[in-house]
Enzyme design. Structure first.
Site, short mmCIF file in Angstrom:
data_model
loop_
_atom_site.label_atom_id
_atom_site.label_comp_id
_atom_site.label_asym_id
_atom_site.label_seq_id
_atom_site.Cartn_x
_atom_site.Cartn_y
_atom_site.Cartn_z
N HIS A 235 -8.35 -4.08 28.90
CA HIS A 235 -8.11 -2.77 28.28
C HIS A 235 -6.66 -2.62 27.78
CE1 HIS A 235 -11.91 -1.41 30.09
NE2 HIS A 235 -11.48 -1.83 31.26
O1 RIB Z 1 -10.20 2.61 32.01
C1 RIB Z 1 -9.32 1.51 31.93
C2 RIB Z 1 -7.91 1.95 32.21
O2 RIB Z 1 -7.82 2.48 33.53
C3 RIB Z 1 -6.90 0.78 32.17
O3 RIB Z 1 -5.66 1.27 31.77
C4 RIB Z 1 -6.82 0.35 33.61
O4 RIB Z 1 -5.55 -0.22 33.94
C5 RIB Z 1 -6.96 1.66 34.31
O5 RIB Z 1 -5.68 2.26 34.37
#
Ligand code: RIB
Ligand code: CA
Length: 304
Positions: A235
């Site tokens: 992500h």
């Molecule tokens: O939903 C994914 C996000 O939430 C990413 O930034 C992961 O590190 C968590 O913080």
């Protein structure tokens, strides 16, 4: 390009940071926000990751220890109690910054000669606080690229993605600040999962950085398997590289608002991509060059 990084390391935040610190950009500062881990843990992880990367010259600041309104509940499942999946990093020996991130980042933005690119890979609590202290600083931000939200479903609830779910009020404040963020939501980050070949490439990097990343990725892969989430998603690496290399993302203008009142859909990002141009407050990522993102991350990890 001058970059500010705010995150809640967290494994994918850590991979984004290790990638960022090999990109040809000037990192002005990094700041920790409550999210995947308590802010003290995130602050320590940021410092230790900077030390691992040989970049203790970069100032690291401690930010919000709780969301603007809601209570914070720490869940160590996804990233582990230490936030790094058990990766043991040598502790940083850099002097600890004592200035709060909301003050320090505001000072840095106010003093910047040119507008700065700001990347946020955790909840937007620090970003909202900076803009609340001095709304004019929105004019000193060239692009704010945030990992969060979704044009489809969430990952904490069917409606809400984690970073928004932790602090939806902060997201609403940022969306209303005139800063017009680039929203890198689950709808695109789910296109960037680590496959077997990617793990093999990472596991072959026999350096301190490679071994630390390998430990984090092993933990991430184990949890993703146990929870039936499929390939572990990068992500925050997507958001980071989308900030450094905008051509990796395809975005569309939209009006985005966030649910803050409903117990059922708290944290849902409601994306109206048919809003008239003058109403749009966000550029929403709708596609990403997934293989290029993974190549850039592996290349960065190899380059230490
Ligand atoms: O939903 C994914 C996000 O939430 C990413 O930034 C992961 O590190 C968590 O913080
Ligand atoms: Ca994160």
């Amino acid at each position: 390009m001058q970059i500010l990084f705010d995150g809640d390391p967290g494994i994918d935040d850590a991979l984004a940071i290790l990638t960022l610190l090999r990109e040809p950009v000037e990192v002005l500062a990094m700041s920790a926000v409550v999210g995947n881990v308590p802010v003290e843990t995130g602050f320590r992880n940021l410092r230790d990751l900077a030390a691992l990367a040989g970049r203790e010259d970069i100032p690291v600041f401690r930010g919000a220890e709780r969301p603007l309104v809601r209570d914070y509940v720490f869940d160590p499942l996804v990233h582990g109690v230490d936030g790094l999946g058990g990766a043991k990093l040598a502790p940083s020996r850099a002097p600890e910054q004592t200035e709060h991130a909301a003050v320090a980042i505001g000072r840095i933005l106010a003093g910047a000669e040119e507008p700065v690119t700001w990347v946020a890979t955790g909840p937007l609590t620090n970003v909202a606080m900076v803009l609340a202290l001095d709304p004019s600083l929105a004019g000193k931000v060239r692009r704010l690229v945030v990992m969060g939200g979704s044009t489809l479903r969430g990952n904490v609830t069917p409606a809400a993605e984690f970073n928004v779910y932790v602090d939806a009020e902060a997201w609403r404040a940022v969306l209303g600040s005139g800063i017009r963020p680039v929203m890198v939501g689950l709808n695109v980050t789910h296109m960037v999962g680590m496959r077997a070949g990617d793990f093999t490439a990472a596991e072959r990097i026999d350096t301190p950085v490679g071994r630390a990343a390998g430990t984090m990725l092993d933990y991430y892969r184990r949890v993703s398997g146990q929870e039936n989430w499929g390939d572990p998603k990068l992500h925050d690496v997507v958001a980071l590289l989308g900030a450094v290399s905008p051509e990796l993302l395809e975005t569309r203008p939209a009006f985005v608002d966030v649910e803050t009142g409903s117990p059922l859909t708290y944290g849902m990002t409601v994306v109206d991509d048919r809003a008239p141009a003058e109403r749009c407050n966000c550029d929403v990522a709708v596609d990403v060059d997934a293989e290029a993102v993974k190549r850039r991350m592996i290349g960065a990890l190899r380059s230490y």
